[in-house]
Scaffold this motif. Sequence first.
Motif, PDB file in Angstrom:
ATOM      1  N   VAL A 166      67.865  43.189  55.601  1.00 30.84           N
ATOM      2  CA  VAL A 166      68.815  43.572  54.549  1.00 30.84           C
ATOM      3  C   VAL A 166      68.070  44.162  53.351  1.00 30.84           C
ATOM      4  CG1 VAL A 166      70.452  42.651  52.847  1.00 30.84           C
ATOM      5  CG2 VAL A 166      70.655  42.000  55.253  1.00 30.84           C
ATOM      6  N   LEU A 167      66.976  43.538  52.953  1.00 33.90           N
ATOM      7  CA  LEU A 167      66.202  44.065  51.833  1.00 33.90           C
ATOM      8  C   LEU A 167      65.641  45.445  52.160  1.00 33.90           C
ATOM      9  CD1 LEU A 167      64.394  40.791  50.674  1.00 33.90           C
ATOM     10  CD2 LEU A 167      66.378  41.914  49.615  1.00 33.90           C
ATOM     11  N   ARG A 227      73.914  50.067  49.209  1.00 35.41           N
ATOM     12  CA  ARG A 227      74.304  49.220  48.078  1.00 35.41           C
ATOM     13  C   ARG A 227      75.627  48.484  48.297  1.00 35.41           C
ATOM     14  NH1 ARG A 227      69.900  50.409  47.382  1.00 35.41           N
ATOM     15  NH2 ARG A 227      68.840  51.260  45.580  1.00 35.41           N
ATOM     16  N   ASP A 228      76.231  48.590  49.469  1.00 33.79           N
ATOM     17  CA  ASP A 228      77.504  47.920  49.727  1.00 33.79           C
ATOM     18  C   ASP A 228      77.243  46.427  49.910  1.00 33.79           C
ATOM     19  OD1 ASP A 228      79.922  46.915  50.575  1.00 33.79           O
ATOM     20  OD2 ASP A 228      80.114  48.254  52.302  1.00 33.79           O
ATOM     21  N   PRO A 229      77.592  45.605  48.902  1.00 34.84           N
ATOM     22  CA  PRO A 229      77.241  44.183  48.966  1.00 34.84           C
ATOM     23  C   PRO A 229      77.893  43.453  50.129  1.00 34.84           C
ATOM     24  CG  PRO A 229      78.617  44.630  47.052  1.00 34.84           C
ATOM     25  CD  PRO A 229      78.294  45.941  47.680  1.00 34.84           C
ATOM     26  N   ILE A 230      79.110  43.798  50.465  1.00 33.81           N
ATOM     27  CA  ILE A 230      79.811  43.110  51.557  1.00 33.81           C
ATOM     28  C   ILE A 230      79.126  43.392  52.892  1.00 33.81           C
ATOM     29  CG2 ILE A 230      82.010  42.847  52.770  1.00 33.81           C
ATOM     30  CD1 ILE A 230      81.986  41.802  49.835  1.00 33.81           C
ATOM     31  N   ALA A 231      78.821  44.658  53.133  1.00 29.69           N
ATOM     32  CA  ALA A 231      78.162  45.022  54.391  1.00 29.69           C
ATOM     33  C   ALA A 231      76.764  44.418  54.475  1.00 29.69           C
ATOM     34  CB  ALA A 231      78.084  46.541  54.521  1.00 29.69           C
ATOM     35  N   LEU A 232      76.083  44.328  53.351  1.00 31.98           N
ATOM     36  CA  LEU A 232      74.721  43.812  53.361  1.00 31.98           C
ATOM     37  C   LEU A 232      74.663  42.316  53.645  1.00 31.98           C
ATOM     38  CD1 LEU A 232      73.302  45.798  50.324  1.00 31.98           C
ATOM     39  CD2 LEU A 232      72.509  45.983  52.685  1.00 31.98           C
ATOM     40  N   VAL A 270      70.590  38.489  47.733  1.00 27.13           N
ATOM     41  CA  VAL A 270      70.944  39.907  47.836  1.00 27.13           C
ATOM     42  C   VAL A 270      71.848  40.315  46.677  1.00 27.13           C
ATOM     43  CG1 VAL A 270      72.173  41.609  49.242  1.00 27.13           C
ATOM     44  CG2 VAL A 270      70.603  39.986  50.324  1.00 27.13           C
ATOM     45  N   TRP A 271      72.833  39.466  46.358  1.00 32.20           N
ATOM     46  CA  TRP A 271      73.729  39.782  45.239  1.00 32.20           C
ATOM     47  C   TRP A 271      72.929  39.912  43.942  1.00 32.20           C
ATOM     48  CZ3 TRP A 271      78.803  41.086  45.251  1.00 32.20           C
ATOM     49  CH2 TRP A 271      79.510  40.879  46.429  1.00 32.20           C
TER      50      TRP A 271
END
Length: 177
Positions: free
Chosen positions: A38-39, A47-52, A64-65
Amino acid sequence: MTVAAVRGIVPLGQVTLPLTQIAQGDLAPPEARDLARVLSRILKGERDPIALVEDLPPEFAEIVWEALEQIEAPLSKPVDENREAVTFEQLIEQVAKACTGELLLWQRLWDFTEKLATDERLPPDIQILGSVLRKILAGERQPHILADLSPEHRWAVEQLLAWLNEQAAKPGDGQPP
């Protein structure tokens, strides 16, 4: 370090290679390998937080958030050359805080220690101190980096290194010495 690489504070390759090794190796637990992947996606611009975070455990999703939040935060203001001086002890405490995850403080100290290390108007012992603190900010933790420090600086930097190594071996509350 991912945030620092995205912001151009440290070279991208300095972060990409270790993340790739973790993600593709079998030494880390599967969740840590997922976090490394993810990183790496963040380094590539995602940059899509949900997908990441969809496949990460909550504690890694939190990381991650926070990284995404720090990437989007405005850069710190330039250092004011006329601001109040910092004592040696305060500088060591600031480096300890920066090494425990305060990215904006890390960025300011990275720039400041470069100035200390390269300013030929400063005494050699201060230049060496700047160079050693910069190595510590870059992640160096081996005692050999202390070899050229003056005795008046060495004791505190030794304590800092010991504390950072202790935190790496057994994370505690993250409070500097």
